[in-house]
Design a protein around this motif. Structure first.
Motif, PDB file in Angstrom:
ATOM      1  N   THR A 154     -17.039  28.844 -82.898  1.00  0.00           N
ATOM      2  CA  THR A 154     -17.001  27.385 -82.735  1.00  0.00           C
ATOM      3  C   THR A 154     -17.188  26.989 -81.271  1.00  0.00           C
ATOM      4  N   THR A 155     -16.340  27.505 -80.391  1.00  0.00           N
ATOM      5  CA  THR A 155     -16.488  27.256 -78.951  1.00  0.00           C
ATOM      6  C   THR A 155     -16.759  28.597 -78.285  1.00  0.00           C
ATOM      7  N   PRO A 156     -17.988  28.845 -77.810  1.00  0.00           N
ATOM      8  CA  PRO A 156     -18.299  30.150 -77.211  1.00  0.00           C
ATOM      9  C   PRO A 156     -17.538  30.381 -75.905  1.00  0.00           C
ATOM     10  N   ASP A 157     -17.693  31.574 -75.315  1.00  0.00           N
ATOM     11  CA  ASP A 157     -17.068  31.858 -74.026  1.00  0.00           C
ATOM     12  C   ASP A 157     -17.735  31.028 -72.929  1.00  0.00           C
ATOM     13  N   SER A 158     -17.085  30.944 -71.777  1.00  0.00           N
ATOM     14  CA  SER A 158     -17.549  30.090 -70.676  1.00  0.00           C
ATOM     15  C   SER A 158     -18.957  30.440 -70.209  1.00  0.00           C
ATOM     16  N   ILE A 159     -19.265  31.734 -70.143  1.00  0.00           N
ATOM     17  CA  ILE A 159     -20.588  32.156 -69.677  1.00  0.00           C
ATOM     18  C   ILE A 159     -21.658  31.671 -70.647  1.00  0.00           C
ATOM     19  N   THR A 160     -21.410  31.868 -71.937  1.00  0.00           N
ATOM     20  CA  THR A 160     -22.382  31.460 -72.964  1.00  0.00           C
ATOM     21  C   THR A 160     -22.575  29.948 -72.976  1.00  0.00           C
ATOM     22  N   ILE A 161     -21.467  29.194 -72.902  1.00  0.00           N
ATOM     23  CA  ILE A 161     -21.567  27.724 -72.885  1.00  0.00           C
ATOM     24  C   ILE A 161     -22.456  27.276 -71.731  1.00  0.00           C
ATOM     25  N   ASN A 162     -22.158  27.758 -70.520  1.00  0.00           N
ATOM     26  CA  ASN A 162     -22.896  27.310 -69.345  1.00  0.00           C
ATOM     27  C   ASN A 162     -24.344  27.778 -69.346  1.00  0.00           C
ATOM     28  N   SER A 163     -24.588  28.959 -69.936  1.00  0.00           N
ATOM     29  CA  SER A 163     -25.982  29.436 -70.010  1.00  0.00           C
ATOM     30  C   SER A 163     -26.799  28.539 -70.946  1.00  0.00           C
ATOM     31  N   TYR A 164     -26.191  28.106 -72.059  1.00  0.00           N
ATOM     32  CA  TYR A 164     -26.890  27.178 -72.961  1.00  0.00           C
ATOM     33  C   TYR A 164     -27.093  25.816 -72.296  1.00  0.00           C
ATOM     34  N   LEU A 165     -26.079  25.334 -71.585  1.00  0.00           N
ATOM     35  CA  LEU A 165     -26.207  24.045 -70.907  1.00  0.00           C
ATOM     36  C   LEU A 165     -27.300  24.099 -69.843  1.00  0.00           C
ATOM     37  N   LYS A 166     -27.422  25.253 -69.173  1.00  0.00           N
ATOM     38  CA  LYS A 166     -28.494  25.425 -68.176  1.00  0.00           C
ATOM     39  C   LYS A 166     -29.858  25.385 -68.870  1.00  0.00           C
ATOM     40  N   LYS A 167     -29.968  26.027 -70.035  1.00  0.00           N
ATOM     41  CA  LYS A 167     -31.217  25.958 -70.802  1.00  0.00           C
ATOM     42  C   LYS A 167     -31.549  24.504 -71.156  1.00  0.00           C
ATOM     43  N   MET A 168     -30.484  23.739 -71.503  1.00  0.00           N
ATOM     44  CA  MET A 168     -30.680  22.326 -71.831  1.00  0.00           C
ATOM     45  C   MET A 168     -31.179  21.556 -70.614  1.00  0.00           C
ATOM     46  N   ASN A 169     -30.602  21.834 -69.433  1.00  0.00           N
ATOM     47  CA  ASN A 169     -31.079  21.210 -68.196  1.00  0.00           C
ATOM     48  C   ASN A 169     -32.559  21.488 -67.984  1.00  0.00           C
ATOM     49  N   ASP A 170     -32.938  22.736 -68.230  1.00  0.00           N
ATOM     50  CA  ASP A 170     -34.315  23.181 -67.956  1.00  0.00           C
ATOM     51  C   ASP A 170     -35.351  22.457 -68.815  1.00  0.00           C
ATOM     52  N   VAL A 171     -34.942  22.022 -70.028  1.00  0.00           N
ATOM     53  CA  VAL A 171     -35.917  21.334 -70.905  1.00  0.00           C
ATOM     54  C   VAL A 171     -35.677  19.823 -70.955  1.00  0.00           C
ATOM     55  N   GLY A 172     -34.775  19.331 -70.091  1.00  0.00           N
ATOM     56  CA  GLY A 172     -34.587  17.884 -69.986  1.00  0.00           C
ATOM     57  C   GLY A 172     -33.688  17.244 -71.014  1.00  0.00           C
ATOM     58  N   VAL A 173     -32.723  17.999 -71.560  1.00  0.00           N
ATOM     59  CA  VAL A 173     -31.774  17.424 -72.518  1.00  0.00           C
ATOM     60  C   VAL A 173     -30.903  16.380 -71.819  1.00  0.00           C
ATOM     61  N   GLU A 174     -30.761  15.220 -72.455  1.00  0.00           N
ATOM     62  CA  GLU A 174     -29.980  14.117 -71.878  1.00  0.00           C
ATOM     63  C   GLU A 174     -28.548  14.065 -72.424  1.00  0.00           C
ATOM     64  N   PHE A 175     -28.393  14.364 -73.723  1.00  0.00           N
ATOM     65  CA  PHE A 175     -27.084  14.283 -74.380  1.00  0.00           C
ATOM     66  C   PHE A 175     -26.789  15.607 -75.076  1.00  0.00           C
ATOM     67  N   CYS A 176     -25.574  16.098 -74.936  1.00  0.00           N
ATOM     68  CA  CYS A 176     -25.160  17.303 -75.662  1.00  0.00           C
ATOM     69  C   CYS A 176     -23.852  17.020 -76.382  1.00  0.00           C
ATOM     70  N   PHE A 177     -23.779  17.448 -77.636  1.00  0.00           N
ATOM     71  CA  PHE A 177     -22.586  17.237 -78.459  1.00  0.00           C
ATOM     72  C   PHE A 177     -21.995  18.600 -78.805  1.00  0.00           C
ATOM     73  N   MET A 178     -20.705  18.746 -78.570  1.00  0.00           N
ATOM     74  CA  MET A 178     -20.074  20.069 -78.601  1.00  0.00           C
ATOM     75  C   MET A 178     -18.774  20.052 -79.384  1.00  0.00           C
ATOM     76  N   GLU A 179     -18.636  20.994 -80.308  1.00  0.00           N
ATOM     77  CA  GLU A 179     -17.346  21.200 -80.970  1.00  0.00           C
ATOM     78  C   GLU A 179     -16.395  21.875 -79.991  1.00  0.00           C
ATOM     79  N   VAL A 180     -15.188  21.359 -79.895  1.00  0.00           N
ATOM     80  CA  VAL A 180     -14.186  21.927 -78.995  1.00  0.00           C
ATOM     81  C   VAL A 180     -12.998  22.397 -79.836  1.00  0.00           C
ATOM     82  N   SER A 181     -12.846  23.707 -79.960  1.00  0.00           N
ATOM     83  CA  SER A 181     -11.766  24.268 -80.783  1.00  0.00           C
ATOM     84  C   SER A 181     -10.482  24.413 -79.970  1.00  0.00           C
ATOM     85  N   SER A 182      -9.370  24.528 -80.679  1.00  0.00           N
ATOM     86  CA  SER A 182      -8.086  24.725 -79.987  1.00  0.00           C
ATOM     87  C   SER A 182      -8.076  26.056 -79.240  1.00  0.00           C
TER      88      SER A 182
END
Length: 488
Positions: A154-182
């Motif tokens: 549901t919520t990946p580790d910090s490295i994985t989250i940030n690596s995906y967010l960086k990929k999103m930056n690279d392709v111009g993603v404006e909005f990201c929606f994320m499940e946040v688990s306990s």
């Protein structure tokens, strides 16, 4: 190449031994993946302690070790950084390593027991359909624009989250929606991320194998809102008794939504059918293909979030009417000949199961049987099992208890735990078929014209986990094929 001292920005360091000006390759918290000039972060987990693998990381060429306790023997040329909490340190380091990607888009987190996947996924769909480049981090899948990746948890580790967010930056993603688990909040996987908004859905019995008490589970969820910045919004379901608790200490701008209470965003159910919902949201009517009162809350949360993110009201309503349900969330098929309706849903908590069954009962004419196939996962919260048994047997006309993901537990023992919650007046309604495929086939064989089958617990999952192995298993495919065969 990155410099160690740069990725240590905002990390609270207790002690340093060695040179922080060294160039580093990548970040690792799994010693097996460490290569030359990597940084190894020693994480204390529930099963193993990363500190026990520091020597292995050193042997494999680590240039820096981040730890909570300095090793007695140090290797020349390796930098050692002692911190209070390596999970927290990893979150800041991962964000720094990937150039703080969460700050370069609008990140919205969705937390609560039920509804996270539906809300996050449909917000991604809505903003994509509105013409924006969007991203999604969910239980079901990860989307970077229109490119899909497999979701691990549901919520990946910090490295994985940030690596995906960086990929999103690279392709111009404006909005990201994320499940946040306990788990993600408690283990600091979301620490160091900049959220522009947070959504609270509801809170019910779940994950008490990890959190031990409901109060602890609630307080961990609350911490997500406590840590939101003043520039963000906090949107909470105040029909849930913990809705206002989530907002108590947040610095974010507070907004509420509800069907029964006074709130900033209100909805009323005008029609509730198997084909969808007719809702009135803040005096505007909208038709949604989503089904059931629990989905009315999800639609309302989606509307409110889109409004808070700046979309026009009429555009939001139009986009909501086009949304389709998420895989494994009240996903249904109707057999051609006998018109048997089979519903597959991820409901794996007492509250989610109750919501789905009450929704079906509110729509059906009561001339049909409601046959429920349900089990509970192994190696997880055992206290919810009898509750699931009670709810399934009380709200269905027939129940087949079966295996879910037994993991390392005996599936028959799990079924006995579930059966313990069945009240005497409901004994005759129940049976147990340990093999899940056979249980689904049995439900289809028992069903007559216009009857309804609910297969609960696994939803979107396409596997069954038994003794550490994952076997191909798809509830929806199995029930669809079985109904086709019986229709012949």
């Amino acid at each position: 190449m990155k410099i160690l001292k740069d990725i240590l920005y905002r990390v609270n360091m207790e002690a340093v031994a060695g040179d922080t000006g060294v160039s580093i390759n990548s970040l690792q918290f799994d010693s097996r993946k460490v290569q030359l000039n990597d940084v190894f972060v020693a994480i204390r987990g529930t099963v193993s302690d990363g500190h026990d693998f520091i020597k292995k990381a050193e042997d494999q060429g680590a240039i820096a070790i981040i730890c909570e306790q300095m090793p007695e023997k140090k290797v020349n040329g390796v930098t050692y950084v002692e911190v209070k909490d390596t999970k927290k340190a990893l979150a800041y380091m991962a964000s720094n390593y990937y150039d703080t990607p969460s700050e370069k888009l609008k990140l919205v987190g969705v937390t609560g027991t039920n509804g996270k996947t539906t809300i996050a996924t449909l917000l991604y769909d809505l903003f994509t359909n509105a013409g924006f480049k969007a991203g999604l981090l969910s239980t079901v899948k990860v989307m970077v624009g229109d490119k899909q990746y497999e979701a691990i948890r549901t919520t990946p580790d910090s490295i994985t989250i940030n690596s995906y967010l960086k990929k999103m930056n690279d392709v111009g993603v404006e909005f990201c929606f994320m499940e946040v688990s306990s788990h993600g909040i408690d283990q600091h996987r979301t620490t160091a991320l900049k959220f522009v908004g947070g959504i609270f859905t509801n809170l019910s019995h779940d994950h008490l194998d990890y959190h031990k008490t409901f109060a602890d589970y609630r307080d961990v969820k609350k911490r997500f809102f406590d840590e939101l910045p003043a520039s963000a919004f906090a949107l909470s379901n105040v029909d849930d008794k913990n809705g206002l608790v989530m907002l108590q200490n947040t610095k974010a701008k507070k907004y509420t939504y509800a069907l029964k209470s006074y709130a900033d965003y209100r909805a009323q159910i005008l029609e509730n059918q198997f084909t969808g919902l007719l809702l009135k949201i803040n005096d505007q009517e909208v038709w949604s293909r989503l089904i059931g009162s629990f989905n009315a809350y999800n639609v309302l949360a989606i509307f409110a979030t889109a409004d808070l993110l700046g979309l026009e009201t009429l555009e939001i309503l139009k986009l909501i009417s086009e949304l389709r349900s998420v895989n494994g969330r009240f996903q249904y098929v109707i057999s051609e000949k006998e018109k048997i309706t089979a519903i597959v849903d991820y409901a794996h908590t007492p509250d989610a199961l109750k919501n789905v069954l009450e929704t079906i009962n509110s729509i059906r004419t009561k001339n049909e049987e409601l046959i429920t196939v349900v089990g509970c996962g192994g190696d997880r919260d055992t206290t919810k099992r009898p509750k699931m048994g009670h709810i399934a047997s009380a709200l269905s006309t027939k129940v087949i208890f079966t295996s879910d993901n037994p993991r390392t537990e005996d599936p028959e023992k799990i079924i006995k735990d579930v059966e313990a919650g069945v009240q005497p007046q409901n004994f005759k309604k129940t049976m147990s078929v340990t093999n899940r495929k056979q249980a689904i086939k049995m439900a289809c064989q028992l069903a007559r014209q216009n009857d309804i089958i609910l297969i609960a617990g696994k939803g979107h999952e396409t596997y069954q986990e038994i003794n550490g192995e994952k076997f191909d298993f798809d509830d929806f495919k199995i029930v669809t094929q079985t109904l086709k065969e019986l229709d012949k």
